[in-house]
Scaffold this motif. Structure first.
Motif, PDB file in Angstrom:
ATOM      1  N   GLN A 164       0.881  -1.269  -0.207  1.00  0.00           N
ATOM      2  CA  GLN A 164      -0.085  -0.201   0.053  1.00  0.00           C
ATOM      3  C   GLN A 164       0.749   1.156   0.221  1.00  0.00           C
ATOM      4  O   GLN A 164       1.912   1.291   0.787  1.00  0.00           O
ATOM      5  N   ILE A 165       0.548   2.050  -0.816  1.00  0.00           N
ATOM      6  CA  ILE A 165       1.419   3.401  -0.915  1.00  0.00           C
ATOM      7  C   ILE A 165       1.243   4.543   0.191  1.00  0.00           C
ATOM      8  O   ILE A 165       2.077   5.060   0.573  1.00  0.00           O
ATOM      9  N   GLU A 166      -0.031   4.434   0.898  1.00  0.00           N
ATOM     10  CA  GLU A 166      -0.046   5.595   1.813  1.00  0.00           C
ATOM     11  C   GLU A 166       1.029   5.438   2.912  1.00  0.00           C
ATOM     12  O   GLU A 166       1.065   4.558   3.605  1.00  0.00           O
ATOM     13  N   GLY A 167       1.460   6.610   3.325  1.00  0.00           N
ATOM     14  CA  GLY A 167       2.373   6.660   4.282  1.00  0.00           C
ATOM     15  C   GLY A 167       4.008   6.293   4.033  1.00  0.00           C
ATOM     16  O   GLY A 167       4.731   6.272   4.733  1.00  0.00           O
ATOM     17  N   GLU A 199       7.005  -8.016   1.842  1.00  0.00           N
ATOM     18  CA  GLU A 199       7.922  -7.257   0.963  1.00  0.00           C
ATOM     19  C   GLU A 199       8.462  -6.149   1.593  1.00  0.00           C
ATOM     20  O   GLU A 199       7.968  -5.605   2.434  1.00  0.00           O
ATOM     21  N   ARG A 200       9.663  -5.977   1.049  1.00  0.00           N
ATOM     22  CA  ARG A 200      10.490  -4.286   1.647  1.00  0.00           C
ATOM     23  C   ARG A 200      10.094  -3.206   0.863  1.00  0.00           C
ATOM     24  O   ARG A 200       9.723  -2.150   1.029  1.00  0.00           O
ATOM     25  N   GLY A 201       9.987  -3.535  -0.355  1.00  0.00           N
ATOM     26  CA  GLY A 201       9.921  -2.243  -1.290  1.00  0.00           C
ATOM     27  C   GLY A 201       9.717  -2.783  -3.076  1.00  0.00           C
ATOM     28  O   GLY A 201       9.872  -3.744  -3.407  1.00  0.00           O
ATOM     29  N   VAL A 202       9.696  -1.695  -3.661  1.00  0.00           N
ATOM     30  CA  VAL A 202       9.477  -1.812  -5.064  1.00  0.00           C
ATOM     31  C   VAL A 202      10.385  -0.775  -5.829  1.00  0.00           C
ATOM     32  O   VAL A 202      10.161   0.500  -5.526  1.00  0.00           O
ATOM     33  N   ILE A 203      10.805  -1.339  -6.972  1.00  0.00           N
ATOM     34  CA  ILE A 203      11.452  -0.372  -7.908  1.00  0.00           C
ATOM     35  C   ILE A 203      10.814  -0.527  -9.289  1.00  0.00           C
ATOM     36  O   ILE A 203      10.552  -1.583  -9.881  1.00  0.00           O
ATOM     37  N   VAL A 204      10.543   0.577  -9.933  1.00  0.00           N
ATOM     38  CA  VAL A 204      10.078   0.736 -11.301  1.00  0.00           C
ATOM     39  C   VAL A 204      11.097   1.509 -12.262  1.00  0.00           C
ATOM     40  O   VAL A 204      11.295   2.652 -11.936  1.00  0.00           O
ATOM     41  N   ASN A 205      11.653   0.819 -13.183  1.00  0.00           N
ATOM     42  CA  ASN A 205      12.370   1.501 -14.038  1.00  0.00           C
ATOM     43  C   ASN A 205      11.526   1.689 -15.378  1.00  0.00           C
ATOM     44  O   ASN A 205      10.426   1.384 -15.609  1.00  0.00           O
ATOM     45  N   ILE A 221       1.523  -1.573 -10.323  1.00  0.00           N
ATOM     46  CA  ILE A 221       2.797  -2.225 -10.221  1.00  0.00           C
ATOM     47  C   ILE A 221       2.891  -2.235  -8.689  1.00  0.00           C
ATOM     48  O   ILE A 221       3.217  -3.505  -8.080  1.00  0.00           O
ATOM     49  N   ILE A 222       2.974  -1.205  -7.843  1.00  0.00           N
ATOM     50  CA  ILE A 222       3.132  -1.106  -6.393  1.00  0.00           C
ATOM     51  C   ILE A 222       2.351  -2.012  -5.890  1.00  0.00           C
ATOM     52  O   ILE A 222       2.881  -2.810  -4.822  1.00  0.00           O
ATOM     53  N   ASN A 232       0.314  -4.416  -6.598  1.00  0.00           N
ATOM     54  CA  ASN A 232       0.153  -5.694  -6.934  1.00  0.00           C
ATOM     55  C   ASN A 232       1.473  -6.791  -6.612  1.00  0.00           C
ATOM     56  O   ASN A 232       2.536  -6.741  -7.463  1.00  0.00           O
ATOM     57  N   PRO A 233       1.697  -7.458  -5.656  1.00  0.00           N
ATOM     58  CA  PRO A 233       2.888  -8.130  -5.206  1.00  0.00           C
ATOM     59  C   PRO A 233       3.362  -9.161  -6.155  1.00  0.00           C
ATOM     60  O   PRO A 233       4.404  -9.600  -6.131  1.00  0.00           O
ATOM     61  N   MET A 234       2.377  -9.843  -7.084  1.00  0.00           N
ATOM     62  CA  MET A 234       3.007 -10.573  -8.197  1.00  0.00           C
ATOM     63  C   MET A 234       3.531 -10.124  -9.206  1.00  0.00           C
ATOM     64  O   MET A 234       4.084 -10.816 -10.154  1.00  0.00           O
ATOM     65  N   LEU A 235       3.651  -8.673  -9.407  1.00  0.00           N
ATOM     66  CA  LEU A 235       4.213  -8.166 -10.731  1.00  0.00           C
ATOM     67  C   LEU A 235       5.707  -7.874 -10.489  1.00  0.00           C
ATOM     68  O   LEU A 235       6.082  -7.136  -9.428  1.00  0.00           O
ATOM     69  N   ASN A 236       6.667  -8.772 -10.918  1.00  0.00           N
ATOM     70  CA  ASN A 236       7.715  -8.781 -10.487  1.00  0.00           C
ATOM     71  C   ASN A 236       8.797  -9.339 -11.616  1.00  0.00           C
ATOM     72  O   ASN A 236       8.474 -10.216 -12.428  1.00  0.00           O
ATOM     73  N   GLY A 237       9.911  -8.593 -12.053  1.00  0.00           N
ATOM     74  CA  GLY A 237      10.821  -8.949 -13.017  1.00  0.00           C
ATOM     75  C   GLY A 237      10.420  -9.077 -14.530  1.00  0.00           C
ATOM     76  O   GLY A 237      10.998  -9.745 -15.258  1.00  0.00           O
TER      77      GLY A 237
END
Length: 253
Positions: A2-5, A137-143, A231-232, A234-239
């Motif tokens: 979740q993005i909030e905070g 999870e700890r975090g998310v990176i979007v390029n 993307i942020i 949804n935890p299954m979006l990766n790689g």
């Protein structure tokens, strides 16, 4: 996630796709750090959305390290990184004058778009692994890559090569960081309304938009930001790399 905070960093957040993403994240309740070389524009947008601006060149290892310390001092450990900083040169391999593409121009595109992206994501991840996980999870990176990574046009050798590099690093970096519970995704936008695009006449913009099968128009920065949000959360979006292009496949010109 979740993005909030949460604290989020957006490189290239002073304008275009980055500015729209920074606005979205702020509206969702995140504490936003804009990292941009253009301090005046970055600071103005950061103030408008209640965030902060940190000035740094993404290709400078030491400057990025200092910027991340500043960001953490302001809002705490960042859990979200969105890389939008980049350049889009248009230079042929051999010009009409018979001269070769200047190596410095090629190198600059690779340095900013590819090396800069890796520089900040690796340092961001190194700081994040010491934080406690938030659930699974700890975090998310979007390029940010580009459809040019697949459909590079005439004059896009440097640009396409740099964006192809971002596509290529997505899966291995996601695998590297999987044990640390950090996800890595890449978006490959098509033709979007950006400051560079706004420099063209309306007729040129309309013509480019008509090349998109559906919807037949230029993409809006807010639509890029919408995908970042998805993307942020949804935890299954990766790689993976997601093309955001209205089904366009670019021709040679």
């Amino acid at each position: 996630m979740q993005i909030e905070g949460l604290t989020a960093i957006v490189t290239g957040g002073a304008s275009g796709l980055g500015a729209a993403t920074a606005s979205m994240l702020s509206a969702e309740g995140a504490k936003v750090i804009i990292l941009d070389r253009d301090h005046e524009a970055g600071d103005a947008h950061a103030r408008a959305i209640g965030g902060r601006c940190v000035t740094a060149d993404v290709t400078d290892e030491e400057a990025v390290a200092k910027a991340l310390v500043q960001a953490e001092s302001a809002f705490g450990i960042a859990r979200i990184l969105v890389n939008c900083a980049g350049v889009a040169p248009s230079i042929k391999t051999v010009g009409r004058d018979g001269n070769p593409h200047k190596l410095g121009d090629f190198r600059r595109a690779i340095e900013i778009n590819l090396v800069g992206t890796f520089n900040i994501l690796s340092q961001f991840a190194a700081r994040l692994i010491s934080a406690e996980p938030l659930g699974e999870e700890r975090g998310v990176i979007v390029n940010t890559a580009s459809v040019a990574a697949y459909d590079g046009q005439i004059g896009q050798a440097a640009y396409a090569a740099s964006k192809s590099g971002i596509v290529g690093l997505t899966l291995p970096v996601a695998r590297d960081l999987a044990r640390e519970k950090i996800r890595v995704m890449t978006i490959a936008p098509g033709i979007f309304i950006t400051p560079m695009m706004m420099g063209f006449s309306q007729a040129v913009q309309d013509s480019l938009g008509q090349q998109v099968p559906h919807p037949s128009r230029l993409g809006r920065p807010e639509e890029y930001a919408d995908l970042v949000r998805s993307i942020i959360v949804n935890p299954m979006l990766n790689g993976e790399v997601i093309r955001l292009d209205g089904a366009i496949r670019m021709g040679p010109r």
